[in-house]
Design a protein around this motif. Structure first.
Motif, PDB file in Angstrom:
ATOM      1  N   TYR A 138       6.003  19.500  12.247  1.00 44.96           N
ATOM      2  CA  TYR A 138       7.353  18.980  12.040  1.00 44.96           C
ATOM      3  C   TYR A 138       8.166  19.865  11.098  1.00 44.96           C
ATOM      4  N   LEU A 139       7.470  20.501  10.128  1.00 42.63           N
ATOM      5  CA  LEU A 139       8.194  21.325   9.155  1.00 42.63           C
ATOM      6  C   LEU A 139       8.931  22.467   9.833  1.00 42.63           C
ATOM      7  N   ARG A 140       8.321  23.010  10.878  1.00 41.28           N
ATOM      8  CA  ARG A 140       8.974  24.092  11.603  1.00 41.28           C
ATOM      9  C   ARG A 140      10.291  23.610  12.225  1.00 41.28           C
ATOM     10  N   ALA A 141      10.230  22.400  12.813  1.00 39.58           N
ATOM     11  CA  ALA A 141      11.438  21.832  13.420  1.00 39.58           C
ATOM     12  C   ALA A 141      12.515  21.585  12.364  1.00 39.58           C
ATOM     13  N   VAL A 142      12.087  21.092  11.174  1.00 42.58           N
ATOM     14  CA  VAL A 142      13.042  20.889  10.086  1.00 42.58           C
ATOM     15  C   VAL A 142      13.645  22.228   9.675  1.00 42.58           C
ATOM     16  N   GLY A 143      12.792  23.269   9.647  1.00 44.42           N
ATOM     17  CA  GLY A 143      13.288  24.606   9.324  1.00 44.42           C
ATOM     18  C   GLY A 143      14.340  25.077  10.314  1.00 44.42           C
TER      19      GLY A 143
ATOM     20  N   SER B  53       0.869  -1.179   0.000  1.00 41.22           N
ATOM     21  CA  SER B  53       0.000   0.000   0.000  1.00 41.22           C
ATOM     22  C   SER B  53       0.903   1.225   0.000  1.00 41.22           C
ATOM     23  N   PHE B  54       0.329   2.331  -0.397  1.00 37.43           N
ATOM     24  CA  PHE B  54       1.126   3.545  -0.469  1.00 37.43           C
ATOM     25  C   PHE B  54       0.320   4.681   0.119  1.00 37.43           C
ATOM     26  N   SER B  55       0.890   5.364   1.084  1.00 38.59           N
ATOM     27  CA  SER B  55       0.123   6.413   1.738  1.00 38.59           C
ATOM     28  C   SER B  55       1.067   7.477   2.294  1.00 38.59           C
ATOM     29  N   PHE B  56       0.595   8.702   2.252  1.00 37.76           N
ATOM     30  CA  PHE B  56       1.369   9.789   2.825  1.00 37.76           C
ATOM     31  C   PHE B  56       0.884  10.121   4.232  1.00 37.76           C
ATOM     32  N   ALA B  57       0.109   9.199   4.822  1.00 37.87           N
ATOM     33  CA  ALA B  57      -0.510   9.491   6.115  1.00 37.87           C
ATOM     34  C   ALA B  57       0.524   9.889   7.162  1.00 37.87           C
ATOM     35  N   GLY B  58       1.654   9.161   7.185  1.00 36.49           N
ATOM     36  CA  GLY B  58       2.697   9.472   8.155  1.00 36.49           C
ATOM     37  C   GLY B  58       3.221  10.877   7.974  1.00 36.49           C
ATOM     38  N   PHE B  59       3.485  11.258   6.713  1.00 34.49           N
ATOM     39  CA  PHE B  59       4.015  12.588   6.424  1.00 34.49           C
ATOM     40  C   PHE B  59       2.978  13.664   6.767  1.00 34.49           C
TER      41      PHE B  59
ATOM     42  N   HIS C  63       2.624   5.411  16.829  1.00 35.36           N
ATOM     43  CA  HIS C  63       2.751   6.315  15.678  1.00 35.36           C
ATOM     44  C   HIS C  63       3.982   5.981  14.845  1.00 35.36           C
ATOM     45  N   THR C  64       4.144   4.715  14.490  1.00 35.74           N
ATOM     46  CA  THR C  64       5.338   4.307  13.756  1.00 35.74           C
ATOM     47  C   THR C  64       5.459   5.021  12.418  1.00 35.74           C
ATOM     48  N   GLN C  65       4.310   5.083  11.682  1.00 35.99           N
ATOM     49  CA  GLN C  65       4.353   5.693  10.351  1.00 35.99           C
ATOM     50  C   GLN C  65       4.905   7.110  10.425  1.00 35.99           C
ATOM     51  N   ARG C  66       4.370   7.874  11.374  1.00 33.30           N
ATOM     52  CA  ARG C  66       4.785   9.265  11.465  1.00 33.30           C
ATOM     53  C   ARG C  66       6.262   9.359  11.838  1.00 33.30           C
ATOM     54  N   ALA C  67       6.682   8.585  12.837  1.00 37.72           N
ATOM     55  CA  ALA C  67       8.086   8.641  13.256  1.00 37.72           C
ATOM     56  C   ALA C  67       9.001   8.273  12.089  1.00 37.72           C
ATOM     57  N   PHE C  68       8.615   7.247  11.324  1.00 38.71           N
ATOM     58  CA  PHE C  68       9.444   6.834  10.195  1.00 38.71           C
ATOM     59  C   PHE C  68       9.456   7.894   9.101  1.00 38.71           C
ATOM     60  N   ALA C  69       8.292   8.495   8.854  1.00 34.48           N
ATOM     61  CA  ALA C  69       8.250   9.563   7.851  1.00 34.48           C
ATOM     62  C   ALA C  69       9.180  10.692   8.274  1.00 34.48           C
ATOM     63  N   GLU C  70       9.153  11.034   9.558  1.00 38.50           N
ATOM     64  CA  GLU C  70      10.009  12.119  10.052  1.00 38.50           C
ATOM     65  C   GLU C  70      11.488  11.768   9.916  1.00 38.50           C
ATOM     66  N   VAL C  71      11.819  10.501  10.252  1.00 47.62           N
ATOM     67  CA  VAL C  71      13.218  10.071  10.131  1.00 47.62           C
ATOM     68  C   VAL C  71      13.648  10.112   8.667  1.00 47.62           C
ATOM     69  N   LEU C  72      12.757   9.687   7.768  1.00 49.13           N
ATOM     70  CA  LEU C  72      13.091   9.662   6.346  1.00 49.13           C
ATOM     71  C   LEU C  72      13.424  11.074   5.844  1.00 49.13           C
ATOM     72  N   VAL C  73      12.645  12.058   6.284  1.00 49.58           N
ATOM     73  CA  VAL C  73      12.933  13.449   5.913  1.00 49.58           C
ATOM     74  C   VAL C  73      14.328  13.830   6.413  1.00 49.58           C
ATOM     75  N   LEU C  74      14.616  13.418   7.646  1.00 49.82           N
ATOM     76  CA  LEU C  74      15.905  13.725   8.269  1.00 49.82           C
ATOM     77  C   LEU C  74      17.067  13.115   7.478  1.00 49.82           C
ATOM     78  N   VAL C  75      16.824  11.934   6.863  1.00 50.79           N
ATOM     79  CA  VAL C  75      17.878  11.243   6.124  1.00 50.79           C
ATOM     80  C   VAL C  75      18.004  11.792   4.704  1.00 50.79           C
ATOM     81  N   VAL C  76      16.843  12.116   4.088  1.00 46.01           N
ATOM     82  CA  VAL C  76      16.849  12.460   2.661  1.00 46.01           C
ATOM     83  C   VAL C  76      17.461  13.842   2.418  1.00 46.01           C
TER      84      VAL C  76
END
Lengths: 278, 295
Positions: A71-76, A57-63, A242-255
């Motif tokens: 989260y975007l503010r923290a990334v900023g 399945s494919f979903s952007f729910a985590g993001f 909240h695994t999906q969200r945590a993983f989405a956040e980590v992925l942003v951190l890596v990418v």
């Protein structure tokens, strides 16, 4: 067995070993990516082990959930701190490196060793006593507090000094004859000829800030100013759902650093091919 | 006229040197020397029971309290055990990977990049992904059960928590240190290896008698640098175990931060930090003394 057959068998064995060792690193990373895009409802219903590695399945729910949570503010904040660290750190270390190259006295050699050695020493441990030092100076809770400790980087000073040492002295002397002072020689001669070292040191500085966790955790108390790593940790417990969200956040951190790396690598290759100096 | 006396010239040169290195030296004082000095002073102080929030000299009291407490000896034991678990795994693992990925094999560059991949994940990312994978109902336990093996506690079990944190640390680090050892391996002259082969040395013999001795410098660097790094691991301990279960993962680094922030005992924390720095320095000095070149 002939010598040739034995050699072929050995090469075959090595390849298998190489692939298996590589999978030890590839499979968990693949799993991280797949899990970040998985539909949360599917994750609950799947029972087979293989399902965890095959994206069904494919979903952007985590993001989406991460963005809704700010989260975007923290990334900023993390990006701003990293950018400040790169720019400030390059300025500080290239100036110092020029000083060590332009002036070659005993004092200069001693200072070089002191600067490189003390900035290579572990900073994590020093972050605990640095908190009271910074709060006494009114430096807590802001970008300067995040950036300042990361500016001094022994590896960056060392790299840039090595690069400056390879700038031909005749060029510096010729500029000196033309009446160029130290600042002009630094800016118009040494910096342009050291682009690969500048990019390399810039990446070291970026990563040192991007990876930091303990210092931002200790010094930033305002929830609006936390970095990406601290934001992830504050929402994550090992047993949280909240695994999906945590993983989405980590992925942003890596990418983000990976994209920057690809971008700068191309620039790096372009700059060394146009300058004619390797 | 243009001839200046050496003294003046030296003064001018020192001025140039200090002008260019000034910002770096200022940062050195502010972000390195100041906290070092603060911790050294604070570790010999205590909060004055009569003055309001002022400190008085306490001599060795903070250190005496540490070394007479069983809890602190446990922390020291955990710290040493953690370094002993993680550091050799990382050195041997990165040496193995460097050796493997300098052999001729298809797609070697790709596998090198793959092994380096975990180094691109910040420590908190490693913590999150392995925290989810290794939780009691996580993927790894699912795999074990599918294979008919019993589920493991990993970081929630007292016995396995510290080795689990060490393995997470190693998984995230070996690819990084591998890069330095690949560089060292490529520096070994081909002729040396060919000579060993001509003399009929077996691959094992060649590796241990020729390659490892010639790799001494990069190996020592990797050992020292990663020991310094392992001593300071913080994120996985704080997020996954918070020092537990029952203190099993409470390393000196973690405990120092907890003493300073949760228990807000600055002086005690600073004494712990001084012990940590001394322990770290002694370990590195021992590594240099045992493995450094004797000339």
């Amino acid at each position: 067995m002939t010598a040739l057959a034995r050699k072929r068998a050995r090469r075959y064995g090595l390849t298998v070993l190489g692939v298996l060792s590589g999978l030890v690193f590839l499979v968990p990373v693949w799993w991280l990516v797949v899990a970040a895009f998985r539909d949360p409802t599917e994750a609950l219903s799947s029972t087979s082990v293989l399902d965890t590695l095959i994206p069904r399945s494919f979903s952007f729910a985590g993001f989406r959930s991460a963005i809704e949570d700010g989260y975007l503010r923290a990334v900023g904040v993390s990006l701003a701190a990293a950018a400040g660290t790169v720019v400030g750190g390059l300025a500080v270390s290239s100036l110092a490196a020029y000083g060590f190259v332009a002036v070659r006295t005993r004092l200069s050699r001693v200072l070089f060793v002191v600067v490189v050695a003390s900035f290579l020493l572990p900073f994590e441990t020093l972050s605990v006593p640095l908190v009271p030092v910074f709060s006494r100076l009114g430096l807590s809770d802001g970008l300067p507090a995040l950036i300042l400790p990361a500016l001094g980087n022994g590896l960056a000073v060392f790299n840039l000094r090595q690069a400056f040492l390879s700038v031909p002295l005749e060029l510096a002397e010729a500029q000196h004859m033309d009446g160029a002072g130290h600042l002009r020689r630094f800016w118009h001669l040494y910096l342009p000829l050291s682009r690969p070292a500048l990019i390399g040191s810039g990446m070291i500085l970026f990563v040192s800030q991007w990876d930091s966790y303990l210092w931002p955790l200790l010094i930033i108390s305002d929830n609006h100013n936390v970095t990406a790593s601290v934001a992830i940790a504050s929402n994550f417990g090992p047993l949280s759902s909240h695994t999906q969200r945590a993983f989405a956040e980590v992925l942003v951190l890596v990418v983000i650093p990976a994209v920057l790396l690809l971008f700068t690598q191309r620039r790096l290759i372009a700059s060394s091919s146009t300058s004619g100096i390797r | 006229m243009s001839r200046r006396t050496p003294g003046v010239r030296r003064g001018a040169r020192t001025g140039v040197l200090l002008a260019f290195t000034g910002p770096a030296l200022a940062l050195l004082i502010l972000t390195r020397l100041a906290p070092e000095g603060y911790s050294l002073v604070a570790s010999f102080e205590k909060v004055d029971p009569f003055g309001s929030a002022s400190w008085t000299f306490a001599g060795w009291d903070n250190f005496r309290r540490l070394f007479t407490s069983a809890a602190f000896w446990q922390v020291l034991g955990v710290t040493v055990w953690f370094v002993v678990l993680a550091s050799p795994v990382i050195v041997v693992g990165s040496l193995f990977l460097a050796w493997l990925y300098t052999r001729t094999m298809p797609m070697r560059g790709f596998w090198r990049t793959v092994a380096f991949l975990p180094s691109a994940i910040p420590s908190l990312g490693l913590t999150v992904m392995w925290g989810v994978a290794l939780k009691p109902t996580g993927v790894l336990n699912n795999v074990l059960e599918a294979l008919g093996l019993p589920a493991q506690g990993f970081y929630s079990s007292t016995a396995q928590a510290l080795p689990t944190i060490a393995l997470i640390t190693a998984w995230g680090g070996v690819g990084y240190w591998m890069v330095f050892l690949i560089a060292g391996l490529l520096d070994i002259p081909r002729e040396v290896l060919e000579a060993a082969r001509m003399d009929g040395a077996s691959p094992w013999r060649e590796f241990f008698s020729v390659v490892v001795p010639l790799l001494r410098r990069p190996l020592l660097f990797v050992l020292v640098a990663n020991t310094v790094w392992v001593f300071q691991i913080y994120a996985p301990i704080q997020v996954l175990t918070n020092g537990g279960p029952s203190g099993a993962t409470s390393t000196l680094m973690f405990d120092t931060v907890r003493t300073a922030t949760v228990y807000s005992n600055q002086q005690q924390a600073m004494a712990q930090m001084v012990v940590l720095l001394v322990l770290l320095g002694a370990t590195v000095a021992a590594q240099f003394a045992l493995l450094g070149e004797r000339e």
